[in-house]
Design an enzyme around this catalytic site. Structure first.
Site, PDB file in Angstrom:
ATOM      1  N   LYS A   1      32.463  37.008  45.490  1.00 22.51           N
ATOM      2  CA  LYS A   1      31.547  37.056  44.347  1.00 22.51           C
ATOM      3  C   LYS A   1      31.391  35.667  43.737  1.00 22.51           C
ATOM      4  CE  LYS A   1      32.639  41.932  43.628  1.00 22.51           C
ATOM      5  NZ  LYS A   1      33.394  42.968  42.931  1.00 22.51           N
TER       6      LYS A   1
ATOM      7  N   GLN B   1      37.749  43.216  38.071  1.00 25.17           N
ATOM      8  CA  GLN B   1      37.900  43.790  39.416  1.00 25.17           C
ATOM      9  C   GLN B   1      38.828  45.003  39.377  1.00 25.17           C
ATOM     10  OE1 GLN B   1      36.100  42.753  42.080  1.00 25.17           O
ATOM     11  NE2 GLN B   1      36.980  44.369  43.330  1.00 25.17           N
TER      12      GLN B   1
ATOM     13  N   ASP C   1      28.730  45.045  35.853  1.00 29.78           N
ATOM     14  CA  ASP C   1      29.186  46.063  36.809  1.00 29.78           C
ATOM     15  C   ASP C   1      28.620  47.442  36.456  1.00 29.78           C
ATOM     16  OD1 ASP C   1      30.694  45.622  39.091  1.00 29.78           O
ATOM     17  OD2 ASP C   1      32.517  45.175  37.956  1.00 29.78           O
TER      18      ASP C   1
HETATM   19  N1  GUN Z   1      36.340  47.655  43.080  1.00 26.58           N
HETATM   20  C1  GUN Z   1      35.671  48.214  44.109  1.00 26.58           C
HETATM   21  N2  GUN Z   1      34.341  48.050  43.948  1.00 26.58           N
HETATM   22  C2  GUN Z   1      34.170  47.372  42.807  1.00 26.58           C
HETATM   23  C3  GUN Z   1      33.020  46.912  42.112  1.00 26.58           C
HETATM   24  O1  GUN Z   1      31.860  47.094  42.517  1.00 26.58           O
HETATM   25  N3  GUN Z   1      33.274  46.253  40.951  1.00 26.58           N
HETATM   26  C4  GUN Z   1      34.528  46.051  40.480  1.00 26.58           C
HETATM   27  N4  GUN Z   1      34.662  45.402  39.323  1.00 26.58           N
HETATM   28  N5  GUN Z   1      35.606  46.478  41.094  1.00 26.58           N
HETATM   29  C5  GUN Z   1      35.418  47.137  42.255  1.00 26.58           C
END
Ligand code: GUN
Length: 294
Positions: free
Chosen positions: A54, A98, A121
């Site tokens: 990311k 995350q 998110d």
């Molecule tokens: N863990 C698995 N998928 C995601 C996501 O799309 N965003 C975040 N923040 N954590 C995750």
């Protein structure tokens, strides 16, 4: 193979190119770049890899990223305190915590702490609540399900009146994916571990989204001929022919299902790249809104 391959890498590249252009235009207008803060708690290897991708995407698209790492022993107060600090930072337009968080932390409280205007998110209960109601608009939609919809749109899926089956009811994928399909006038069925005769339910699907985390569970006889199949799963299976000792497979048995589906995403190279592209898109939009250029 009869199915068309849905090339997530190429479609994500198109979305990312648009985001890079938008970020450039924003910089020319305001002298500011979109900024994404990442919050990583603990040392989960997969999470570390996702956050790294990311942050790399931000750099590639002319956006800033601010990495924040806390030890796995971090307290609830420390994590929420960090989120509050990021909420107040004008250079941070989006905050990504995350998941999963270590078990001792209360995920709901952490996600509640993220300002809804920085919730790129789309996990804040207000954003999820709006997504789940008719006629309400969330500020941000969760990235993986949003990416699934873009993939379906790009390959010309018809939503109105289609039978859509979502395998999995997670907060991150299954539930929001079902809402997005419902808003597009699909007839939506959400399946889970207690669903009776899963293959029969899946066989009714014109659109099938698999997000259960079970390697190659969906077989050819689960799929209606011509269906659009979106595979969200990323599972490791042992493979002694690989240097790493494993390979990645989806929740769908690709080689089997590609013989009957109308279109199908591969793993890797399907949904994965779209998640990051949609996160970048959300971050740009958060920055545009914060800087008053929307
Ligand atoms: N863990 C698995 N998928 C995601 C996501 O799309 N965003 C975040 N923040 N954590 C995750």
């Amino acid at each position: 193979m009869t199915a068309a391959l849905i090339d997530g890498t190429a479609i994500a590249a198109k979305v990312k190119a648009q985001v890079a252009e938008g970020a450039k235009a924003l910089f020319e207008k305001t002298g500011k770049r979109p900024g994404l803060a990442t919050v990583l708690v603990g040392e989960n290897t997969a999470s570390q890899a996702y956050v790294k991708s990311k942050r790399k995407a931000c750099a590639d698209l002319g956006m800033e990223s601010f990495g924040n790492e806390l030890p796995k022993t971090a307290t609830q107060e420390e994590v929420e305190g960090l989120v509050e600090k990021l909420n107040a930072d004008p250079n941070v337009h989006g905050i990504l915590v995350q998941l999963p968080l270590p078990d001792h932390l209360n995920e709901e409280r952490v996600l509640n702490a993220v300002g809804i205007d920085k919730d790129v998110d789309g996990f804040h209960p207000v954003n999820i609540g709006r997504l789940s109601m008719k006629g309400r608009k969330p500020l941000f939609v969760p990235c993986t399900p949003a990416g699934c919809i873009v993939l379906l749109e790009e390959v010309g899926a018809t939503f109105k009146g289609a039978n859509a089956v979502v395998l999995g009811r997670s907060n991150i994928v299954g539930l929001p994916a079902a809402m997005l399909l419902l808003h597009r006038d699909c007839t939506v069925t959400i399946c889970h571990s207690r669903t009776k005769d899963l293959p029969a339910v899946c066989r009714e699907a014109d659109i099938l989204i698999a997000a259960v985390g079970r390697a190659e569970m969906v077989k050819r006889d689960w799929v209606k001929p011509g269906a659009f199949v979106i595979d969200v799963g990323i599972n490791r299976v042992d493979d002694s022919t690989k240097k790493s000792g494993y390979r990645l497979v989806g929740d769908v048995d690709f080689d089997d299902v590609k013989e009957v589906a109308g279109a199908i995403t591969p793993v890797p190279g399907g949904v994965g790249p779209m998640t990051i592209a949609m996160l970048m898109k959300n971050t740009l939009r958060a920055a545009e809104a914060a800087l008053g250029v929307l």
